[in-house]
Design a protein around this motif. Structure first.
Motif, PDB file in Angstrom:
ATOM      1  N   GLY A  81      -5.287   7.898 -42.818  1.00 48.19           N
ATOM      2  CA  GLY A  81      -5.229   6.617 -42.133  1.00 48.19           C
ATOM      3  C   GLY A  81      -4.200   6.676 -41.030  1.00 48.19           C
ATOM      4  N   CYS A  82      -4.121   5.577 -40.274  1.00 51.16           N
ATOM      5  CA  CYS A  82      -3.165   5.564 -39.163  1.00 51.16           C
ATOM      6  C   CYS A  82      -2.628   4.162 -38.945  1.00 51.16           C
ATOM      7  N   PHE A  83      -1.448   4.104 -38.371  1.00 49.27           N
ATOM      8  CA  PHE A  83      -0.859   2.861 -37.895  1.00 49.27           C
ATOM      9  C   PHE A  83      -1.394   2.655 -36.479  1.00 49.27           C
ATOM     10  N   ALA A  84      -1.921   1.464 -36.204  1.00 45.66           N
ATOM     11  CA  ALA A  84      -2.583   1.229 -34.922  1.00 45.66           C
ATOM     12  C   ALA A  84      -2.053  -0.020 -34.243  1.00 45.66           C
ATOM     13  N   ASP A  85      -1.766   0.110 -32.932  1.00 40.98           N
ATOM     14  CA  ASP A  85      -1.335  -1.057 -32.148  1.00 40.98           C
ATOM     15  C   ASP A  85      -2.510  -1.961 -31.812  1.00 40.98           C
ATOM     16  N   PHE A  86      -3.706  -1.347 -31.732  1.00 40.46           N
ATOM     17  CA  PHE A  86      -4.934  -2.098 -31.429  1.00 40.46           C
ATOM     18  C   PHE A  86      -5.922  -1.847 -32.573  1.00 40.46           C
ATOM     19  N   PRO A  87      -5.648  -2.398 -33.747  1.00 37.90           N
ATOM     20  CA  PRO A  87      -6.491  -2.058 -34.908  1.00 37.90           C
ATOM     21  C   PRO A  87      -7.950  -2.428 -34.722  1.00 37.90           C
ATOM     22  N   ASP A  88      -8.209  -3.478 -33.938  1.00 35.15           N
ATOM     23  CA  ASP A  88      -9.610  -3.880 -33.720  1.00 35.15           C
ATOM     24  C   ASP A  88     -10.383  -2.759 -33.037  1.00 35.15           C
ATOM     25  N   ALA A  89      -9.762  -2.121 -32.036  1.00 34.85           N
ATOM     26  CA  ALA A  89     -10.424  -1.026 -31.319  1.00 34.85           C
ATOM     27  C   ALA A  89     -10.663   0.161 -32.258  1.00 34.85           C
ATOM     28  N   VAL A  90      -9.703   0.449 -33.117  1.00 40.39           N
ATOM     29  CA  VAL A  90      -9.849   1.578 -34.049  1.00 40.39           C
ATOM     30  C   VAL A  90     -10.947   1.273 -35.073  1.00 40.39           C
TER      31      VAL A  90
ATOM     32  N   VAL B  11      -6.930   1.790 -41.717  1.00 40.75           N
ATOM     33  CA  VAL B  11      -6.363   1.331 -40.443  1.00 40.75           C
ATOM     34  C   VAL B  11      -5.265   0.313 -40.757  1.00 40.75           C
ATOM     35  N   ILE B  12      -4.044   0.670 -40.376  1.00 40.70           N
ATOM     36  CA  ILE B  12      -2.869  -0.150 -40.698  1.00 40.70           C
ATOM     37  C   ILE B  12      -2.395  -0.849 -39.423  1.00 40.70           C
ATOM     38  N   GLY B  13      -2.359  -2.154 -39.449  1.00 43.17           N
ATOM     39  CA  GLY B  13      -1.867  -2.910 -38.287  1.00 43.17           C
ATOM     40  C   GLY B  13      -0.388  -2.608 -38.092  1.00 43.17           C
ATOM     41  N   HIS B  14      -0.034  -2.059 -36.931  1.00 44.78           N
ATOM     42  CA  HIS B  14       1.338  -1.620 -36.664  1.00 44.78           C
ATOM     43  C   HIS B  14       2.171  -2.778 -36.109  1.00 44.78           C
ATOM     44  N   ARG B  15       3.265  -3.107 -36.786  1.00 46.44           N
ATOM     45  CA  ARG B  15       4.118  -4.254 -36.419  1.00 46.44           C
ATOM     46  C   ARG B  15       3.245  -5.515 -36.290  1.00 46.44           C
ATOM     47  N   GLY B  16       2.334  -5.697 -37.244  1.00 44.81           N
ATOM     48  CA  GLY B  16       1.301  -6.734 -37.135  1.00 44.81           C
ATOM     49  C   GLY B  16       0.145  -6.095 -36.408  1.00 44.81           C
TER      50      GLY B  16
ATOM     51  N   GLU C  39      -0.861  -8.806 -30.080  1.00 41.93           N
ATOM     52  CA  GLU C  39      -0.064 -10.018 -30.265  1.00 41.93           C
ATOM     53  C   GLU C  39       1.418  -9.634 -30.288  1.00 41.93           C
ATOM     54  N   PRO C  40       2.308 -10.598 -30.081  1.00 37.17           N
ATOM     55  CA  PRO C  40       3.749 -10.264 -30.154  1.00 37.17           C
ATOM     56  C   PRO C  40       4.067  -9.549 -31.477  1.00 37.17           C
ATOM     57  N   GLU C  41       4.801  -8.440 -31.370  1.00 31.99           N
ATOM     58  CA  GLU C  41       5.032  -7.605 -32.561  1.00 31.99           C
ATOM     59  C   GLU C  41       5.870  -8.313 -33.619  1.00 31.99           C
ATOM     60  N   ASN C  42       5.601  -7.950 -34.868  1.00 35.50           N
ATOM     61  CA  ASN C  42       6.371  -8.463 -36.009  1.00 35.50           C
ATOM     62  C   ASN C  42       6.462  -9.995 -36.033  1.00 35.50           C
ATOM     63  N   THR C  43       5.338 -10.654 -35.722  1.00 38.80           N
ATOM     64  CA  THR C  43       5.277 -12.120 -35.831  1.00 38.80           C
ATOM     65  C   THR C  43       4.180 -12.504 -36.820  1.00 38.80           C
ATOM     66  N   LEU C  44       4.260 -13.739 -37.303  1.00 37.21           N
ATOM     67  CA  LEU C  44       3.215 -14.229 -38.210  1.00 37.21           C
ATOM     68  C   LEU C  44       1.872 -14.256 -37.495  1.00 37.21           C
ATOM     69  N   ARG C  45       1.894 -14.602 -36.227  1.00 34.97           N
ATOM     70  CA  ARG C  45       0.676 -14.610 -35.429  1.00 34.97           C
ATOM     71  C   ARG C  45       0.026 -13.218 -35.413  1.00 34.97           C
ATOM     72  N   GLY C  46       0.855 -12.185 -35.242  1.00 36.21           N
ATOM     73  CA  GLY C  46       0.348 -10.813 -35.213  1.00 36.21           C
ATOM     74  C   GLY C  46      -0.195 -10.366 -36.560  1.00 36.21           C
ATOM     75  N   VAL C  47       0.509 -10.724 -37.620  1.00 41.78           N
ATOM     76  CA  VAL C  47       0.052 -10.350 -38.970  1.00 41.78           C
ATOM     77  C   VAL C  47      -1.268 -11.055 -39.275  1.00 41.78           C
ATOM     78  N   HIS C  48      -1.328 -12.332 -38.926  1.00 37.56           N
ATOM     79  CA  HIS C  48      -2.552 -13.107 -39.157  1.00 37.56           C
ATOM     80  C   HIS C  48      -3.730 -12.474 -38.426  1.00 37.56           C
ATOM     81  N   ARG C  49      -3.497 -12.104 -37.191  1.00 31.50           N
ATOM     82  CA  ARG C  49      -4.563 -11.506 -36.368  1.00 31.50           C
ATOM     83  C   ARG C  49      -5.026 -10.172 -36.965  1.00 31.50           C
ATOM     84  N   ALA C  50      -4.063  -9.367 -37.424  1.00 32.71           N
ATOM     85  CA  ALA C  50      -4.419  -8.063 -38.016  1.00 32.71           C
ATOM     86  C   ALA C  50      -5.274  -8.272 -39.274  1.00 32.71           C
ATOM     87  N   ILE C  51      -4.922  -9.272 -40.074  1.00 29.44           N
ATOM     88  CA  ILE C  51      -5.721  -9.564 -41.277  1.00 29.44           C
ATOM     89  C   ILE C  51      -7.122  -9.998 -40.855  1.00 29.44           C
TER      90      ILE C  51
END
Ligand code: G3P
Ligand code: MG
Length: 233
Positions: free
Chosen positions: A219-228, A11-16, A21-33
């Motif tokens: 695998g897939c790129f996901a906008d809502f990785p938590d749900a996936v 499961v790949i966090g898409h644009r974070g 979270e706002p796309e392509n931000t540190l906040r989004g990347v942090h959340r995906a991790i």
């Protein structure tokens, strides 16, 4: 040896994690991790010789600014609000955040980004990175400059699917990443027969995930990785 349906499904966090979270931000990347994504994807452009993390060539959709990237000085661009007070990040900031925590998929969006990314990565520590693009000649540039970097070939048009596999083979790519709209079991079989993986984009709903799995994607790129991730548990 033929790769068949990698386990576990990646499961790949898409644009974070663009749906959360706002796309392509540190906040989004942090959340995906934090969600447990083993890989996070971001998009990059070059401005004033620096790699900045943004999808579009204009700031209008994702920030409170207006206009094309080139009209901005770097310091002006960094003053824009990319959502919830976040700045447009530098690639280096994302690399630092991902180091030791997840793999980073850097998608080349802007002209000159191939050369610039390779240069940054030469100076950077051990972050597991994969470089992707729809611009296959840019991926050729990456491969010419670096023999070992992981590369993924993006493809959005059905008539280019076979060419994408050939291109990926030529580049010694790790995966071919097609749009969900053109994904099929036959395509996954062909890619697997060439010892490469299939990561499809973009899963936004449960039915998308079902389709990706039914076709045999790895695998897939996901906008809502938590749900996936929850669905996969
Ligand atoms: O890499 C998958 C996906 O990010 C490609 O499309 O437009 O979201 O960058 P896009
Ligand atoms: Mg992208």
């Amino acid at each position: 040896m033929t790769v068949r349906g990698q386990f576990p499904f990646t499961v790949i966090g898409h644009r974070g994690c663009a749906g959360v979270e706002p796309e392509n931000t540190l906040r989004g990347v942090h959340r995906a991790i934090d969600m447990g994504c083993p890989m996070v994807e971001i998009d990059v452009h070059v401005l004033d010789g620096r790699l900045i993390v943004i999808h579009d060539g204009k700031v209008d959709r994702t920030t409170d600014g207006r206009g094309v990237l080139e009209k901005f000085k770097l310091e002006e661009l960094r003053k824009l609000d990319a959502g919830l007070g976040e700045k447009i990040p530098y690639l280096e900031e994302v690399l630092e955040m991902c180091a030791g925590k997840c793999q980073l998929n850097i998608e080349l969006k802007g002209k000159g980004s191939a050369e610039a990314v390779v240069e940054v990565l030469e100076r950077w520590g051990p972050v597991h990175v994969v470089i992707s693009s729809f611009e296959w000649d840019w991926l050729e540039t990456v491969r010419k400059l670096d023999e070992v970097l992981d590369i993924s070939v993006l493809v959005s048009k059905a008539y280019l699917l076979d060419a994408a596999i050939l291109q990926a083979k030529k580049l010694r790519a790790v995966s071919v990443n097609p749009s969900l709209k053109i994904l099929s079991e036959a395509f996954c079989d062909k890619v697997h027969a060439q010892d490469m993986l299939v990561y499809t984009y973009t899963v936004k709903e449960q039915k998308h995930l079902k389709h990706a799995q039914a076709c045999g994607a790895d695998g897939c790129f996901a906008d809502f990785p938590d749900a996936v991730l929850k669905e996969l548990r």
